[in-house]
Design an enzyme around this catalytic site. Structure first.
Site, PDB file in Angstrom:
ATOM      1  N   CYS A  73       0.803  -1.223   0.000  1.00  0.00           N
ATOM      2  CA  CYS A  73       0.000   0.000   0.000  1.00  0.00           C
ATOM      3  C   CYS A  73       0.827   1.260   0.000  1.00  0.00           C
ATOM      4  CB  CYS A  73      -0.972   0.000   1.156  1.00  0.00           C
ATOM      5  SG  CYS A  73      -0.145   0.265   2.677  1.00  0.00           S
ATOM      6  N   HIS A 117       6.907 -13.562  11.773  1.00  0.00           N
ATOM      7  CA  HIS A 117       6.811 -13.487  10.308  1.00  0.00           C
ATOM      8  C   HIS A 117       6.081 -12.212   9.865  1.00  0.00           C
ATOM      9  CE1 HIS A 117       6.058 -15.241   6.225  1.00  0.00           C
ATOM     10  NE2 HIS A 117       4.923 -14.559   6.326  1.00  0.00           N
ATOM     11  N   GLU A 118       4.936 -11.958  10.466  1.00  0.00           N
ATOM     12  CA  GLU A 118       4.152 -10.777  10.065  1.00  0.00           C
ATOM     13  C   GLU A 118       4.893  -9.480  10.378  1.00  0.00           C
ATOM     14  OE1 GLU A 118       1.763 -11.252   8.123  1.00  0.00           O
ATOM     15  OE2 GLU A 118       1.616 -13.400   8.508  1.00  0.00           O
ATOM     16  N   HIS A 170       7.167  -8.598   7.687  1.00  0.00           N
ATOM     17  CA  HIS A 170       6.486  -7.884   6.595  1.00  0.00           C
ATOM     18  C   HIS A 170       6.245  -6.428   6.978  1.00  0.00           C
ATOM     19  CE1 HIS A 170       5.708 -11.277   4.043  1.00  0.00           C
ATOM     20  NE2 HIS A 170       4.813 -11.865   4.832  1.00  0.00           N
ATOM     21  N   HIS A 218       8.789 -12.332   1.413  1.00  0.00           N
ATOM     22  CA  HIS A 218       8.960 -13.771   1.659  1.00  0.00           C
ATOM     23  C   HIS A 218      10.343 -14.225   1.194  1.00  0.00           C
ATOM     24  CE1 HIS A 218       4.388 -14.633   1.943  1.00  0.00           C
ATOM     25  NE2 HIS A 218       4.925 -14.377   3.123  1.00  0.00           N
TER      26      HIS A 218
HETATM   27  N1  01S Z   1       1.178 -13.704   5.587  1.00  0.00           N
HETATM   28  O1  01S Z   1       2.271 -13.021   5.885  1.00  0.00           O
HETATM   29  C1  01S Z   1       1.228 -14.745   4.773  1.00  0.00           C
HETATM   30  O2  01S Z   1       2.263 -15.093   4.286  1.00  0.00           O
HETATM   31  C2  01S Z   1      -0.128 -15.424   4.530  1.00  0.00           C
HETATM   32  C3  01S Z   1      -0.427 -15.651   3.112  1.00  0.00           C
HETATM   33  C4  01S Z   1      -0.485 -14.369   2.316  1.00  0.00           C
HETATM   34  C5  01S Z   1      -0.962 -14.715   0.950  1.00  0.00           C
HETATM   35  C6  01S Z   1      -1.366 -13.344   2.903  1.00  0.00           C
HETATM   36  C7  01S Z   1      -0.259 -16.664   5.373  1.00  0.00           C
HETATM   37  O3  01S Z   1      -1.029 -16.714   6.293  1.00  0.00           O
HETATM   38  N2  01S Z   1       0.545 -17.676   5.059  1.00  0.00           N
HETATM   39  C8  01S Z   1       0.580 -18.880   5.815  1.00  0.00           C
HETATM   40  C9  01S Z   1       1.494 -18.724   7.001  1.00  0.00           C
HETATM   41  O4  01S Z   1       1.724 -19.700   7.671  1.00  0.00           O
HETATM   42  C10 01S Z   1       0.942 -20.020   4.943  1.00  0.00           C
HETATM   43  N3  01S Z   1       1.992 -17.511   7.327  1.00  0.00           N
HETATM   44  C11 01S Z   1       2.714 -17.232   8.545  1.00  0.00           C
HETATM   45  C12 01S Z   1       4.047 -17.805   8.783  1.00  0.00           C
HETATM   46  O5  01S Z   1       4.411 -17.987   9.919  1.00  0.00           O
HETATM   47  N4  01S Z   1       4.851 -18.148   7.784  1.00  0.00           N
HETATM   48 ZN    ZN Z   2       3.860 -13.738   4.763  1.00  0.00          ZN
END
Ligand code: 01S
Ligand code: ZN
Ligand code: CA
Ligand code: ZN
Length: 407
Positions: free
Chosen positions: A36, A159-160, A163, A169
């Site tokens: 965004c 992880h989040e 981001h 990723h």
């Molecule tokens: N969020 O950051 C993700 O990567 C999402 C998918 C995106 C298309 C929004 C997600 O929930 N991915 C799953 C996941 O486990 C597969 N994410 C968190 C992690 O700890 N890798």
């Molecule tokens: Zn992710």
């Protein structure tokens, strides 16, 4: 060749989705991962980063499956992972507006990234920016937990938040930014070498380096590769290194690296040795402790102390273990000695330890690992392995340790 399907599969693999080759809602969501508008941020290569080193966050609501104090704690620890390696600081706000708003949301929640209920997408985050920029949304329908029973909030939050800081990723299976959920024990969590490098490239190193950077994710074809442990599991050979393992099955053509915890949640990283007993129990050794696992679950009462096998107090860890199923015996290696354990009597055989050089001529000590496979014993030491003929009692071949990994 169906290249669109192939491309989709490749992408699904990258996002940790089922490799169907179909344009499923999950795949679509993955393709339009939140991005965004920006301000207060600057572009950094293809991504954006925050200008400020102090980034406030606020948790606006909670998960129905965790106590608010547990959520706060998991979130605080996840931020600490990133502040430990950078100059960034993440103060929590309980009322005022914050740079990063964290919330638990259900299905359609006023951004274009609808959640999909339990499973599938777990959370998403917006890259640095004003307004919704940097915000993190967790799917409220997941059973968020503090342990390994549901989805571990700490693991996904790390992880989040990556981001939210502008990281994308990663293809490195050891990376916190690898796009697949993996359970991690809080006290054993490690960023990967690449994560530390990437975030420091954007935000600089921490003044006082709290920890040394984690080791690089091992490469199976590195000629210097050594192993922590090697064992057989039915027809497979399994090679352990740090947090990772490789499984070599006669019917699988590709040997990929995976985290040990992706299969065995209870098993620690950096093990010393492992073997499968004749009762289909797997024993993992690390330091003075060992764990027993059956059908992927840890047995109750473990870890136990290795003195249960009859080791004297001076033995604080073992280097390698060799299980000889046909002979119902197990050989433990420590330093330049070996110990013979009788699996029937459940006790150490008399007269041991003995010098390994006497019992197993030509084998280098100390050992990293040992395994019986198709009539031979393979002893691993550093980047080499010794193929040993147990009938004629001599080493028949010396090879690279990674020769089983298709290099
Ligand atoms: N969020 O950051 C993700 O990567 C999402 C998918 C995106 C298309 C929004 C997600 O929930 N991915 C799953 C996941 O486990 C597969 N994410 C968190 C992690 O700890 N890798
Ligand atoms: Zn992710
Ligand atoms: Ca979901
Ligand atoms: Zn959202």
């Amino acid at each position: 060749m169906d290249t669109f399907r192939d491309k989709l599969k490749e992408m699904q693999q990258f996002f940790g989705l089922e490799e169907s080759g179909e344009l499923t809602p999950c795949t679509l969501a993955a393709m339009k991962r939140p991005r965004c508008g920006l301000s207060d941020v600057e572009t950094f290569g293809e991504t954006v980063k925050w200008k400020n080193k102090n980034l406030s966050y606020r948790i606006t609501n909670y998960s129905p499956t965790m106590r608010p104090s547990q959520v706060k704690d998991a979130i605080r620890r996840a931020w600490k992972v990133w502040s430990d390696v950078t100059r960034l600081r993440f103060p929590r706000r309980s009322r005022s507006k914050a740079d990063i708003m964290i919330s638990f949301r259900i299905r359609d929640h006023e951004d274009e990234f609808t959640f999909d209920g339990k499973g599938g997408i777990l959370a998403h985050a917006f890259q640095p920016g004003t307004g919704i920029g940097g915000d993190v949304h967790f799917d409220s329908e997941e059973s968020w937990t503090v342990n390994s029973t549901g989805i571990n909030l700490f693991a996904v939050a790390v992880h989040e938040f990556g981001h939210a800081l502008g990281l994308q990723h990663s293809r490195d299976p050891g990376s916190a930014m690898y796009p697949a959920y993996n359970f991690v024990r809080l006290n054993e969590f490690e960023l990967s070498y690449n994560d530390v490098r990437d975030v420091q490239e954007m935000y600089g190193e921490s003044e006082i380096s709290v920890k040394r950077p984690p080791p690089k994710t091992p490469e199976k074809c590195d000629p210097e590769l050594s192993f922590d442990a090697v064992m057989t599991l039915q027809q497979e050979l399994i090679f352990f290194k740090d947090r990772f393992m490789w499984r070599s099955h006669p019917n699988f053509h590709q040997i990929g690296i995976t985290l040990i915890t992706s299969l065995w949640k209870a098993v620690p990283s950096h093990i010393n040795a492992a073997y499968e007993t004749s009762e289909n129990t797997i024993l993992f050794f690390k330091g003075s402790q060992y764990w027993a696992v059956q059908q992927l679950e840890a047995l109750h009462g473990f870890p136990k102390d290795i003195s249960e096998f009859g080791f004297p107090q001076r033995v604080k860890a073992i280097d390698a273990v060799l299980h000889l199923q046909a002979e119902r015996r197990t050989v433990f290696f420590t330093g330049n000695e070996c110990w013979r354990y009788d699996e029937e009597q459940k006790q150490m055989a008399a007269g041991y330890p003995k010098p390994t050089a006497h019992e197993w001529a030509g084998v280098k000590t100390p050992l990293d690992a040992a395994v019986f496979h198709e009539g031979f014993v393979y002893f691993f030491s550093g980047h080499l392995q010794y193929k040993y003929d147990p009938i004629h009692k001599h080493v028949v071949q010396t090879m690279y340790a990674n020769k089983w990994l298709q290099c």
